[in-house]
Design a protein around this motif. Structure first.
Motif, mmCIF file in Angstrom:
data_model
loop_
_atom_site.group_PDB
_atom_site.id
_atom_site.type_symbol
_atom_site.label_atom_id
_atom_site.label_comp_id
_atom_site.label_asym_id
_atom_site.label_seq_id
_atom_site.Cartn_x
_atom_site.Cartn_y
_atom_site.Cartn_z
ATOM 1 N N UNK A 114 -19.064 -6.767 3.608
ATOM 2 C CA UNK A 114 -18.718 -5.346 3.718
ATOM 3 C C UNK A 114 -17.939 -5.114 5.021
ATOM 4 N N UNK A 115 -18.450 -5.702 6.106
ATOM 5 C CA UNK A 115 -17.804 -5.522 7.416
ATOM 6 C C UNK A 115 -16.386 -6.098 7.417
ATOM 7 N N UNK A 116 -16.204 -7.239 6.745
ATOM 8 C CA UNK A 116 -14.856 -7.830 6.682
ATOM 9 C C UNK A 116 -13.877 -6.863 6.015
ATOM 10 N N UNK A 117 -14.335 -6.222 4.941
ATOM 11 C CA UNK A 117 -13.488 -5.269 4.225
ATOM 12 C C UNK A 117 -13.108 -4.089 5.117
ATOM 13 N N UNK A 118 -14.102 -3.584 5.844
ATOM 14 C CA UNK A 118 -13.838 -2.443 6.736
ATOM 15 C C UNK A 118 -12.900 -2.843 7.868
ATOM 16 N N UNK A 119 -13.071 -4.038 8.354
ATOM 17 C CA UNK A 119 -12.213 -4.508 9.453
ATOM 18 C C UNK A 119 -10.758 -4.556 8.983
ATOM 19 N N UNK A 120 -10.570 -4.999 7.748
ATOM 20 C CA UNK A 120 -9.198 -5.077 7.217
ATOM 21 C C UNK A 120 -8.603 -3.675 7.100
ATOM 22 N N UNK A 121 -9.422 -2.712 6.654
ATOM 23 C CA UNK A 121 -8.924 -1.325 6.561
ATOM 24 C C UNK A 121 -8.547 -0.792 7.939
#
Ligand code: GTP
Ligand code: MG
Length: 480
Positions: A228-235
């Motif tokens: 989940x954190x990886x996805x948010x970091x990309x955003x």
């Protein structure tokens, strides 16, 4: 010394005599800083997890992460022996700090308003090519103490009558930034960057000197919080592309636990022993102690690893501490942070140092010049010197990322401006001969010139022109 750094050193020697005494001090400090590792400041909002991440990067549990005076001061971690710590006061004097068991003391022994910074010397491998600057968390960017942090880190934002302070600390500031965000969506996290940029202007964060970390990735909710954190970091990276070159997710806490040597076989056994205890019972451990476990020890583990770290770490401990530490290191994402810092910042260390030096010297010339015109003339001359071309590359890249982030010239400019070989810069294998390099460089120069001529955006035209010059210089180096 690299040509870019050597040219700045020569500029320092030439410009010194044209400035008043405090300007000369600034110049001397800039010159001394040229041979030091890159200065990387870790900045972010209050309690974002900056100090925990610093500990993980330095592989020591040294930066204070709880409460206490040291979390309110700027602390520099530098490579040096013997290991020691000193406090530098605003009047320029220094005092040794007690250094017991390799920890900073709880109190600095001087009033906080007199403290400029704490400097800690460690023999930590990570500090060989970077000096890490831990900064106090900023709640907003408006109050006076935050202006002081800004002045210490950037030499910007201090009141004009504070010129003396600015000049004293102008030499002591960051050349690159690591932003720590705690949550991707929070408006104040995003505003922080915007305010930071407004407060620091030209010299603030940009895609050439700053990277981001979305911290505390173990605390995200979902079956796999790290994913989940990886996805948010990309955003976050996409939304802030002009401010940071990239954002990666990491858990400073898990990295700190893995790297600072406080997890041994005893801890692994304790974790393995509770592998089958339902999470609901673990949560109730304080009111209903688990049979056969020491409640204080268990609490300590929760402190070291956090809730997710304990819950998941239980299933990675059966084969001992080694298995647990390996798991923590890999899920923590700290290697991604290191890789990002290396690729985006350390690979440009010399140009970043030169870029900041030019700004500080220009400031000093304007503020303290005995013959300001002559001093500025020397700086202008240096700027036009081919040796300082790497600085022009960084400027062009900064404009390009801000104005035309998806331009095809971006990747090219990134490759050419990185600290690599001329073979790589022109896209040839390491075995390419100087003749091959010169021919390829001339071809690339012509292509870049054409792109500059037909570029729809000014930043792209600039990028094309700068690239063409980069390739011409490569061709000259290959076949003088
Ligand atoms: N679960 C979890 N907790 C963390 C993590 N990083 C930091 N913390 C906790 O968050 C709190 C603040 O961490 P610090 O590293 O001191 O944060 P900071 O940004 O340096 O704080 P200030 O300097 O006071 O602004 C501490 O209680 C840490 O243990 C993390 O990755 N995961
Ligand atoms: Mg801190």
């Amino acid at each position: 010394m690299r040509p870019v750094v050597a040219r700045i050193a020569r500029l320092c020697d030439d410009i010194g005599p044209l400035l008043a005494a405090d300007g000369q001090d600034t110049v001397a400090a800039v010159r001394a800083g040229l041979s030091e590792p890159l200065r990387l400041a870790v900045v972010g909002r209050v309690k974002a997890g900056k100090s925990t991440l610093v500990n993980a990067l330095v592989k020591r549990r040294i930066a204070p992460t709880a409460v206490g005076e040291c979390t309110r001061t700027v602390t520099w971690y530098r490579y040096g022996a013997p290991e020691r710590a000193e406090v530098e006061l605003r009047d320029g004097s220094r005092r040794d700090l007690p250094w017991r068991g390799g920890r900073l003391p709880d109190s600095l022994g001087v009033p906080a308003e007199q403290v400029a910074r704490v400097v800690v010397y460690l023999q930590a491998a990570a500090l060989r090519d970077q000096t890490v600057i831990d900064t106090p968390g900023l709640a907003t960017l408006t109050s006076a103490n935050e202006a002081a942090t800004r002045a210490e880190v950037f030499g910007a934002g201090a009141a004009p009558d504070d010129a003396e302070q600015v000049s004293r600390y102008a030499a002591g500031q960051a050349e690159a930034l690591l932003f720590v965000f705690r949550e991707a969506e929070r408006k104040d996290e995003i505003e922080f960057l915007t305010q930071f940029r407004a407060a620091t202007g030209e010299i603030g964060a940009s895609a050439v000197n700053a990277v981001g970390v979305l911290s505390q990735s173990d605390q995200f909710t979902g079956t796999d919080p790290f994913e989940v954190a990886d996805g948010r970091a990309a955003q976050l990276a996409a939304a802030r592309a002009a401010d940071v070159s990239a954002v990666v997710a990491a858990s400073g806490l898990l990295a700190q636990a893995a790297r600072t040597g406080r997890l041994g076989e005893g801890e692994a056994r304790l974790l393995a022993g509770i592998a089958d205890v339902p999470e609901s019972l673990l949560r109730l451990r304080r009111t209903r102690p688990l049979p056969g476990t020491d409640p204080a020890e268990l609490d300590r583990l929760f402190g070291l690893l956090g809730v997710h770290g304990v819950h998941q770490g239980r299933h990675r401990s059966a084969r001992g501490a080694h298995e647990l530490v390996q798991w923590l290191e890999s899920v923590s994402g700290v290697a991604k942070v290191e890789d990002l810092v290396r690729r985006s910042l350390l690979s440009r260390a010399h140009a970043l140092k030169a870029m900041r030096a030019l700004r500080v010297l220009t400031d000093a010339a304007n503020r303290t010049g005995l013959d300001t015109g002559a001093a500025l003339g020397l700086i202008e001359q240096a700027r036009l010197d081919p040796a300082l071309h790497p600085v022009r590359e960084l400027r062009a890249l900064r404009h390009l990322v801000a104005e035309a982030p998806v331009s095809p010239l971006r990747a090219e400019l990134e490759r050419v401006s990185a600290d690599t070989t001329d073979q790589v810069r022109v896209g040839l294998p390491a075995s390419a001969t100087p003749d091959d390099v010169a021919t390829a460089a001339r071809r690339c120069a012509a292509a870049a010139q054409e792109q500059a001529a037909f570029a729809p955006m000014p930043a792209e035209a600039e990028a094309g022109r700068v690239l063409a010059r980069s390739y011409q210089l490569i061709a000259q180096r290959a076949r003088p």
